[in-house]
Design an enzyme around this catalytic site. Structure first.
Site, PDB file in Angstrom:
ATOM      1  CG  MET A 240     -23.812  18.355 -18.852  1.00 26.70           C
ATOM      2  SD  MET A 240     -25.314  17.151 -18.521  1.00 26.70           S
ATOM      3  CE  MET A 240     -24.323  15.631 -19.001  1.00 26.70           C
TER       4      MET A 240
ATOM      5  CG  HIS B 273     -33.230  14.815 -17.630  1.00 25.99           C
ATOM      6  ND1 HIS B 273     -33.116  16.179 -17.532  1.00 25.99           N
ATOM      7  CD2 HIS B 273     -32.127  14.326 -18.383  1.00 25.99           C
ATOM      8  CE1 HIS B 273     -31.770  16.483 -18.079  1.00 25.99           C
ATOM      9  NE2 HIS B 273     -31.293  15.498 -18.552  1.00 25.99           N
TER      10      HIS B 273
ATOM     11  CG  ASP C 227     -27.800  14.678 -16.849  1.00 24.33           C
ATOM     12  OD1 ASP C 227     -28.373  15.172 -17.672  1.00 24.33           O
ATOM     13  OD2 ASP C 227     -27.713  13.533 -16.781  1.00 24.33           O
TER      14      ASP C 227
ATOM     15  CB  SER D 171     -32.117  10.259 -17.530  1.00 24.04           C
ATOM     16  OG  SER D 171     -31.980  10.247 -18.696  1.00 24.04           O
TER      17      SER D 171
ATOM     18  CG  HIS E 232     -29.525  17.697 -21.494  1.00 24.52           C
ATOM     19  ND1 HIS E 232     -28.940  16.682 -20.711  1.00 24.52           N
ATOM     20  CD2 HIS E 232     -28.850  18.562 -21.696  1.00 24.52           C
ATOM     21  CE1 HIS E 232     -27.634  17.199 -20.907  1.00 24.52           C
ATOM     22  NE2 HIS E 232     -27.686  18.272 -21.215  1.00 24.52           N
TER      23      HIS E 232
END
Ligand code: DX5
Ligand code: ZN
Length: 222
Positions: free
Chosen positions: A143, A39, A181, A14, A72
């Site tokens: 999540m 990400h 995530d 991320s 996202h």
């Protein structure tokens, strides 16, 4: 760019955990360390209590690196901004089932534009909320923290939702990825993978690792 299936383990660092002053170098560092996807955590300060970046950063990463962009959208109106994230070069766009939009229509528009479509649900949201849309998605994001910030602890109460998503996928002959995530470390990656997740988003535990390549390799093989 090869299209990965839900049988593939996908490691997606991320960018939220990267040095924002060196985004191009950080992305290159992640790719050289073995990242499969990047990400990109987009936050609007309304759907979540934080603001990160918008389409311009997605475009900058797209133009400076040849890597699959897993975008996202933690934003209240993904339908309103969708065309800008598509134009910016997103490969996969994930929207939240809790956001203020016509979920089915948004997912249809994402695929119509040639992107892969993802649907995300927060830890407090029942897995039944996404059931109507399973035939319209390429990825389901469960999540594993309350969205908004990196560096939080993994929420194990999400594991049964991952297992349910994997069961539905088998029972209905579907092929969506299951992504997690938030708080993904080597230990929690193993738990999430065993529950059925194949796409692992990791910020702190990859960009924050002393040896990013070793961290990604260990997460890939756990
Ligand atoms: C939360 C963010 C984080 C981030 C990963 O909204 O989506 O989950 O990507 O953060 P880490 O891996 O540091 O928990
Ligand atoms: Zn994310």
């Amino acid at each position: 760019m090869i299209r990965r299936t839900h049988q593939d383990r996908v490691i997606a660092p991320s960018l939220l955990a990267a040095n924002f002053g060196r985004i191009q170098e950080e992305t290159t560092r992640a790719i050289r360390a073995g990242a499969d996807w990047m990400h990109l955590d987009v936050m609007d300060g309304h759907f979540v209590d934080n603001i990160s970046f918008g389409p311009a950063v997605v475009q900058a990463v797209h133009e400076s690196n040849d890597v699959f962009l897993d975008v996202h959208l933690m934003i209240s109106r993904p339908d309103h901004y969708l065309s800008r994230f598509i134009a910016a070069g997103s490969d996969l766009i994930t929207v939240h089932v809790e956001a203020d939009h016509d979920v089915s229509e948004t997912l249809r528009r994402i695929r119509e534009a040639g992107c892969q479509a993802g649907l995300a649900l927060n830890p407090a949201t029942s897995i039944s909320a996404v059931e109507p849309f399973l035939g319209q998605i390429d990825l389901l994001l469960c999540m594993t923290v309350v969205p908004g910030f990196g560096g939080q602890s993994f929420m194990p109460e999400v594991l049964p939702k991952i297992e349910q998503a994997a069961r539905w996928r088998e029972e209905r002959g579907l092929s969506y990825h299951i992504e997690v995530d938030g708080g993904i470390t080597l230990a929690t990656a193993e738990l999430a993978s065993r529950a059925g997740a194949n796409v692992l988003v990791a910020g702190s535990s990859t960009f924050g690792a002393a040896d990013m390549a070793a961290a990604i390799s260990a997460m890939r093989n756990c």
